[in-house]
Motif scaffolding. Structure first.
Motif, PDB file in Angstrom:
ATOM      1  N   LEU A 101      37.691  -4.382 -33.635  1.00  0.00           N
ATOM      2  CA  LEU A 101      36.546  -3.927 -33.090  1.00  0.00           C
ATOM      3  C   LEU A 101      35.498  -3.025 -33.670  1.00  0.00           C
ATOM      4  CD1 LEU A 101      35.389  -3.677 -30.167  1.00  0.00           C
ATOM      5  CD2 LEU A 101      36.583  -1.492 -30.245  1.00  0.00           C
ATOM      6  N   ALA A 102      34.310  -3.378 -33.328  1.00  0.00           N
ATOM      7  CA  ALA A 102      33.273  -2.656 -34.044  1.00  0.00           C
ATOM      8  C   ALA A 102      32.465  -2.070 -32.992  1.00  0.00           C
ATOM      9  CB  ALA A 102      32.461  -3.340 -35.044  1.00  0.00           C
ATOM     10  N   ILE A 103      31.886  -0.880 -32.884  1.00  0.00           N
ATOM     11  CA  ILE A 103      31.085  -0.532 -31.834  1.00  0.00           C
ATOM     12  C   ILE A 103      29.706  -0.110 -32.471  1.00  0.00           C
ATOM     13  CG2 ILE A 103      30.546   1.066 -29.815  1.00  0.00           C
ATOM     14  CD1 ILE A 103      33.628   0.895 -29.382  1.00  0.00           C
ATOM     15  N   ILE A 104      28.532  -0.382 -31.914  1.00  0.00           N
ATOM     16  CA  ILE A 104      27.357   0.316 -32.574  1.00  0.00           C
ATOM     17  C   ILE A 104      27.164   1.121 -31.468  1.00  0.00           C
ATOM     18  CG2 ILE A 104      24.841  -0.044 -32.985  1.00  0.00           C
ATOM     19  CD1 ILE A 104      25.492  -2.988 -33.856  1.00  0.00           C
ATOM     20  N   LYS A 105      27.136   2.544 -31.513  1.00  0.00           N
ATOM     21  CA  LYS A 105      27.120   3.375 -30.503  1.00  0.00           C
ATOM     22  C   LYS A 105      25.642   3.906 -29.983  1.00  0.00           C
ATOM     23  CE  LYS A 105      31.037   6.276 -32.692  1.00  0.00           C
ATOM     24  NZ  LYS A 105      31.571   7.446 -32.923  1.00  0.00           N
ATOM     25  N   PRO A 106      25.945   4.575 -28.933  1.00  0.00           N
ATOM     26  CA  PRO A 106      24.638   4.717 -28.322  1.00  0.00           C
ATOM     27  C   PRO A 106      23.379   5.285 -29.040  1.00  0.00           C
ATOM     28  CG  PRO A 106      26.283   5.358 -26.628  1.00  0.00           C
ATOM     29  CD  PRO A 106      26.842   4.972 -28.378  1.00  0.00           C
ATOM     30  N   ASP A 107      23.539   6.303 -29.922  1.00  0.00           N
ATOM     31  CA  ASP A 107      22.523   6.864 -30.703  1.00  0.00           C
ATOM     32  C   ASP A 107      21.825   5.944 -31.671  1.00  0.00           C
ATOM     33  OD1 ASP A 107      25.425   6.990 -31.758  1.00  0.00           O
ATOM     34  OD2 ASP A 107      24.313   7.487 -33.611  1.00  0.00           O
ATOM     35  N   THR A 114      20.096  -1.464 -33.853  1.00  0.00           N
ATOM     36  CA  THR A 114      20.959  -2.323 -33.528  1.00  0.00           C
ATOM     37  C   THR A 114      20.920  -3.633 -34.495  1.00  0.00           C
ATOM     38  OG1 THR A 114      21.383  -1.673 -31.238  1.00  0.00           O
ATOM     39  CG2 THR A 114      22.131  -3.831 -31.733  1.00  0.00           C
ATOM     40  N   ASP A 115      19.770  -4.100 -34.635  1.00  0.00           N
ATOM     41  CA  ASP A 115      19.734  -5.580 -35.273  1.00  0.00           C
ATOM     42  C   ASP A 115      19.767  -5.241 -36.866  1.00  0.00           C
ATOM     43  OD1 ASP A 115      18.870  -6.900 -32.907  1.00  0.00           O
ATOM     44  OD2 ASP A 115      16.853  -6.632 -33.042  1.00  0.00           O
ATOM     45  N   GLU A 132      28.533  -7.787 -27.239  1.00  0.00           N
ATOM     46  CA  GLU A 132      28.409  -7.726 -25.931  1.00  0.00           C
ATOM     47  C   GLU A 132      27.716  -6.101 -25.733  1.00  0.00           C
ATOM     48  OE1 GLU A 132      30.638  -6.652 -21.901  1.00  0.00           O
ATOM     49  OE2 GLU A 132      31.404  -8.202 -23.313  1.00  0.00           O
ATOM     50  N   GLU A 133      26.620  -6.199 -25.093  1.00  0.00           N
ATOM     51  CA  GLU A 133      25.757  -4.918 -24.740  1.00  0.00           C
ATOM     52  C   GLU A 133      26.220  -4.211 -23.444  1.00  0.00           C
ATOM     53  OE1 GLU A 133      21.396  -2.857 -25.128  1.00  0.00           O
ATOM     54  OE2 GLU A 133      21.622  -4.704 -23.736  1.00  0.00           O
ATOM     55  N   ARG A 134      27.060  -2.948 -23.545  1.00  0.00           N
ATOM     56  CA  ARG A 134      27.438  -2.649 -22.299  1.00  0.00           C
ATOM     57  C   ARG A 134      27.502  -1.085 -22.462  1.00  0.00           C
ATOM     58  NH1 ARG A 134      33.864  -3.318 -21.914  1.00  0.00           N
ATOM     59  NH2 ARG A 134      33.310  -5.291 -22.583  1.00  0.00           N
ATOM     60  N   THR A 135      27.203  -0.351 -21.119  1.00  0.00           N
ATOM     61  CA  THR A 135      27.272   1.283 -21.297  1.00  0.00           C
ATOM     62  C   THR A 135      28.776   1.424 -20.698  1.00  0.00           C
ATOM     63  OG1 THR A 135      24.905   1.443 -20.739  1.00  0.00           O
ATOM     64  CG2 THR A 135      26.519   3.239 -20.097  1.00  0.00           C
ATOM     65  N   MET A 136      29.510   2.269 -21.405  1.00  0.00           N
ATOM     66  CA  MET A 136      30.824   2.494 -21.077  1.00  0.00           C
ATOM     67  C   MET A 136      31.005   3.556 -20.189  1.00  0.00           C
ATOM     68  SD  MET A 136      31.669   0.690 -23.937  1.00  0.00           S
ATOM     69  CE  MET A 136      31.257   1.624 -25.485  1.00  0.00           C
ATOM     70  N   THR A 137      32.013   3.475 -19.466  1.00  0.00           N
ATOM     71  CA  THR A 137      32.340   4.655 -18.231  1.00  0.00           C
ATOM     72  C   THR A 137      33.252   5.771 -18.966  1.00  0.00           C
ATOM     73  OG1 THR A 137      34.359   3.480 -17.448  1.00  0.00           O
ATOM     74  CG2 THR A 137      32.421   2.486 -16.594  1.00  0.00           C
ATOM     75  N   GLU A 138      33.107   6.650 -18.257  1.00  0.00           N
ATOM     76  CA  GLU A 138      33.919   7.785 -18.733  1.00  0.00           C
ATOM     77  C   GLU A 138      35.561   7.510 -18.597  1.00  0.00           C
ATOM     78  OE1 GLU A 138      34.939  12.496 -17.013  1.00  0.00           O
ATOM     79  OE2 GLU A 138      32.794  11.604 -16.619  1.00  0.00           O
ATOM     80  N   ALA A 139      35.802   6.839 -17.506  1.00  0.00           N
ATOM     81  CA  ALA A 139      37.390   6.528 -17.768  1.00  0.00           C
ATOM     82  C   ALA A 139      37.748   5.583 -18.825  1.00  0.00           C
ATOM     83  CB  ALA A 139      37.658   5.796 -16.233  1.00  0.00           C
ATOM     84  N   PRO A 165      23.765   2.483 -23.346  1.00  0.00           N
ATOM     85  CA  PRO A 165      24.335   1.192 -23.932  1.00  0.00           C
ATOM     86  C   PRO A 165      24.664   1.293 -25.600  1.00  0.00           C
ATOM     87  CG  PRO A 165      21.954   1.018 -23.894  1.00  0.00           C
ATOM     88  CD  PRO A 165      22.029   2.420 -23.161  1.00  0.00           C
ATOM     89  N   SER A 166      26.102   0.703 -25.469  1.00  0.00           N
ATOM     90  CA  SER A 166      26.437   0.423 -26.919  1.00  0.00           C
ATOM     91  C   SER A 166      26.478  -1.039 -27.070  1.00  0.00           C
ATOM     92  CB  SER A 166      27.913   1.199 -27.051  1.00  0.00           C
ATOM     93  OG  SER A 166      27.917   2.320 -26.763  1.00  0.00           O
ATOM     94  N   HIS A 167      26.739  -1.448 -28.334  1.00  0.00           N
ATOM     95  CA  HIS A 167      26.946  -2.998 -28.593  1.00  0.00           C
ATOM     96  C   HIS A 167      28.347  -3.055 -29.023  1.00  0.00           C
ATOM     97  CE1 HIS A 167      23.292  -5.367 -28.464  1.00  0.00           C
ATOM     98  NE2 HIS A 167      22.768  -4.206 -28.028  1.00  0.00           N
ATOM     99  N   LEU A 168      29.334  -3.849 -28.481  1.00  0.00           N
ATOM    100  CA  LEU A 168      30.724  -3.930 -28.622  1.00  0.00           C
ATOM    101  C   LEU A 168      30.753  -5.515 -29.439  1.00  0.00           C
ATOM    102  CD1 LEU A 168      30.757  -1.762 -26.377  1.00  0.00           C
ATOM    103  CD2 LEU A 168      32.780  -2.867 -25.623  1.00  0.00           C
ATOM    104  N   LEU A 169      31.254  -5.332 -30.423  1.00  0.00           N
ATOM    105  CA  LEU A 169      31.507  -6.463 -31.521  1.00  0.00           C
ATOM    106  C   LEU A 169      32.914  -6.772 -31.738  1.00  0.00           C
ATOM    107  CD1 LEU A 169      28.728  -5.559 -34.106  1.00  0.00           C
ATOM    108  CD2 LEU A 169      28.421  -6.750 -31.902  1.00  0.00           C
ATOM    109  N   ILE A 170      33.226  -7.983 -31.745  1.00  0.00           N
ATOM    110  CA  ILE A 170      34.651  -8.556 -32.139  1.00  0.00           C
ATOM    111  C   ILE A 170      34.183  -8.929 -33.672  1.00  0.00           C
ATOM    112  CG2 ILE A 170      36.651  -9.842 -31.976  1.00  0.00           C
ATOM    113  CD1 ILE A 170      36.313  -9.617 -28.789  1.00  0.00           C
TER     114      ILE A 170
END
Length: 263
Positions: A101-107, A114-115, A132-139, A165-170
């Motif tokens: 898993l790789a995540i490009i964080k909100p900052d 991102t690009d 996948e671009e997604r805003t993660m939940t606190e839970a 939003p973050s970008h979640l990469l596999i």
């Protein structure tokens, strides 16, 4: 056009409603990424074509998919195949892939990086199976970072990861680069961007991070952590836990991905 090799997607729309504009731009972007000769996109007004009569009078997005296989490709080269599992139809992409898993964080996303980061990931020899671009939940983030729950910066980290939003990469790698988890952590660099700039100035965190916890990217700590994180953030994906023959010196219990839900 429907006889073109590759995948053709037809957006069927009503004259009084119009085509689905957000999807048009999405497919245009995908076509650029996948290749102009592999993905084709078309608009079709239902009222003007008799063959689309059954789609008339409906105000809902309708997409028709036509796939023509290139006979020059072997079965091993196919990206998408249709099969059945427990009586249900499934779309399966990639049989088994060692991944992390790789995540490009909100900052980094907020700063418009991102690009650039994705380009550097690909230049480093990684293959992106999912983006996948997604805003993660606190839970989600409290469970994701549960191993750091006792740390002073835990609440700040959770808040940051839910702030936008973050970008979640596999990620996977081509043949010859089996240890994708270690490779990705090397490209990221030290966790603290200030340390990264001193010790690994070419790393992603050195280039795009500012200060903790705004260090631009996340990566799984090890193979076990990659399996846990991928299962948490991509619950619709199935992972094969069976032992498979592995290259000499490599564990046979690495996370191997089977994508069975493309929604």
């Amino acid at each position: 056009m429907l006889s073109s090799k590759g995948l053709t997607v037809v957006d069927v729309y009503q004259g009084w409603c119009g085509p689905c504009k957000p999807v048009v731009s999405l497919f245009q972007k995908m076509r650029t990424e996948v290749g102009l000769d592999l993905l084709h996109f078309a608009l079709a007004e239902a009222d003007r074509l008799d063959v689309l009569e059954k789609y008339r009078g409906k105000c809902e997005p309708t997409f028709l998919f036509y796939a023509i296989k290139d006979e020059a490709l072997s079965d091993e080269d196919e990206c998408v195949s249709h099969g059945k599992n427990n009586g249900e139809d499934e779309d399966m992409v990639s049989s088994e892939r060692i991944c992390t898993l790789a995540i490009i964080k909100p900052d980094a996303v907020a700063h418009g990086k991102t690009d650039e980061i994705i380009m550097k990931i690909q230049e480093a020899g990684f293959e992106i199976l999912t983006n996948e671009e997604r805003t993660m939940t606190e839970a989600e983030m409290r469970l994701f970072y549960q191993h750091r729950a006792g740390e002073e910066a835990f609440e700040k980290l959770v808040h940051h990861m839910c702030s936008g939003p973050s970008h979640l990469l596999i990620l996977t790698r081509t043949e010859g680069f089996e240890d994708v988890v270690t490779s990705w952590r090397t490209i990221m660099g030290p966790c603290d961007p200030n340390v990264a700039r001193r010790e690994q100035p070419e790393s992603l965190r050195a280039q795009y991070g500012t200060e903790m916890p705004f260090n631009a990217v996340h990566g799984s700590r090890d193979r076990e952590d990659a399996d846990r994180e991928l299962a948490l953030l991509f619950p619709s994906l199935k992972f094969s836990d069976k032992d498979t023959e592995a290259p000499q010196g490599e564990s046979s219990t690495q996370p191997r991905l089977k994508i069975t839900d493309l929604d």
